[in-house]
Design an enzyme around this catalytic site. Sequence first.
Site, PDB file in Angstrom:
ATOM      1  N   ASP A  40       0.859  -1.183   0.000  1.00 27.18           N
ATOM      2  CA  ASP A  40       0.000   0.000   0.000  1.00 27.18           C
ATOM      3  C   ASP A  40       0.893   1.230   0.000  1.00 27.18           C
ATOM      4  O   ASP A  40       1.699   1.433   0.922  1.00 27.18           O
ATOM      5  CB  ASP A  40      -0.906  -0.015   1.237  1.00 27.18           C
ATOM      6  CG  ASP A  40      -2.066   0.959   1.123  1.00 27.18           C
ATOM      7  OD1 ASP A  40      -2.117   1.727   0.132  1.00 27.18           O
ATOM      8  OD2 ASP A  40      -2.919   0.958   2.019  1.00 27.18           O
ATOM      9  N   ASP A  92      -2.870   2.411  -6.035  1.00 30.64           N
ATOM     10  CA  ASP A  92      -1.784   2.438  -5.057  1.00 30.64           C
ATOM     11  C   ASP A  92      -1.744   1.222  -4.137  1.00 30.64           C
ATOM     12  O   ASP A  92      -1.061   1.246  -3.113  1.00 30.64           O
ATOM     13  CB  ASP A  92      -1.898   3.700  -4.203  1.00 30.64           C
ATOM     14  CG  ASP A  92      -3.200   3.757  -3.410  1.00 30.64           C
ATOM     15  OD1 ASP A  92      -4.180   3.133  -3.850  1.00 30.64           O
ATOM     16  OD2 ASP A  92      -3.239   4.439  -2.371  1.00 30.64           O
ATOM     17  N   GLU A  93      -2.419   0.148  -4.502  1.00 25.34           N
ATOM     18  CA  GLU A  93      -2.556  -0.978  -3.574  1.00 25.34           C
ATOM     19  C   GLU A  93      -2.670  -2.277  -4.365  1.00 25.34           C
ATOM     20  O   GLU A  93      -3.371  -2.336  -5.380  1.00 25.34           O
ATOM     21  CB  GLU A  93      -3.794  -0.759  -2.707  1.00 25.34           C
ATOM     22  CG  GLU A  93      -4.025  -1.768  -1.625  1.00 25.34           C
ATOM     23  CD  GLU A  93      -5.281  -1.465  -0.827  1.00 25.34           C
ATOM     24  OE1 GLU A  93      -5.542  -2.216   0.121  1.00 25.34           O
ATOM     25  OE2 GLU A  93      -6.003  -0.503  -1.165  1.00 25.34           O
TER      26      GLU A  93
END
Length: 468
Positions: A11, A105-106
């Site tokens: 993350d 983003d993960e």
Amino acid sequence: MRAEPSVLHLDMDAFYASVEQASKPSLRGRPVVVGGTGLRGVVATASYEARRFGVRSAMPVAQARRLCPNAAYLHPRFSLYRQVSATVMGLLQELSPLVEPLSLDEAFVDLAAGPHAAAGRAPGALVCRRVGRDIRAAIHEATGLGASVGLAGSKMLAKIASERAKPDGLLLLEPGTERAFLAPLPVRVLPGVGPATEAALRRAGIATAGDAVVAGHAELVRLLGQAHGTALHDLSRGLDDRPVVPERDAKSVSVEDTFAEDLTDRSRVRWEVDRLAGRCVGRLRAAGRSGRTVVLKVRSHDFTTVTRSETLRGPTDDPVVVKEAAARLLAGVDTTAGVRLLGVGVSGLADFTQEDLFAQSGWGAGTAATDVAGGGPDGEPADAPDRRPPEPGPSRSWLPGIDVTHAEFGPGWVQGSGVGRVTVRFETPSSTPGRVRTFAADDPHLAPADPPPLPGTRPGSPASAAGE
């Protein structure tokens, strides 16, 4: 649950805000808030410097400004975020072919399917820890950004571990320690436990994952029902056998807008719905998809939200069909008190279209089709071009944070604008903090520009599989 911590969850830390700080040297170490910049805006991401003042995601920007008036409030730049995301996802794919993006983003990574698995056996804890440490260093070298990593024997535990490792940390759950790790954590950390479920469990004296284990399967089923209670009983003991799936198929495509002032004019509301439906179909076609269910979302001035949907006889990507369905849905919604937000979406996605235009467009459907063709309950024609209001906004909108270039001073970004003036800071990701200059908003030498790529990222990279 696996016997080794070979599920990695990564993350990126405060992703949008961190990208802005990396891109704008003058903002490094300062509080930054990314999101809607108008009075009705909502915080998308706040840097850790801003979070110390109490600013959080999903908070109204007006409240954030009261808490942290000295922060930089910036409009999001998704094209740059997608470029950075593509670089990060590319690095993750070097670890394993099984990478499951959850957002820009993960992502989850199955290390047992990658080159670190020896002789068909999943890598052990020492190897997994080294991989997690190395990928964080590689991402920082490529983008300048921090990332948090969780490693565990299941997706649920890896995600919880990465959250506990923030910011810019790594947490590996050694095999055999999972239940002790989960036991003191709030039951809300378990997947599927929202506010209503949490409240029901608390009334029964169940506040932590450990409490749920002690309560037992029968009690959880009595409180939540067979399916939910059984799932929660397993999760509270750390049991989660969901695989890492590299292709996550989108379930819907939607667009929405929040307006600076409440919309009270019915014809303006109808025009905005028509415009949003067109944008939605544009996204649908860009993804090569069609959809069967049209969804309308209307949020009133008091934040009351109404959602209406209509399921067609077959999937379509026809803008006329979607617009007419959205108009029919709007006809049943009272907007006289004022509309704060509108959204149009399409779900029930497919890879084909069904050309049944008469069935889908409403012809022969009686009064519903008549209302769309001849206007809604107030008699205003829905498709009369001479009655539609012009789309609001100037041709050039100098939103704070967007990239510009000046014929004399070169690349920079908008620091602020108003009363016919625009203030620009001239700097790039690899420069020192730049100087600030102010120009007339209609200065012919000033023009919008594409974001400069961060050092190490690939300009023009495609979006990650998760979309925006």
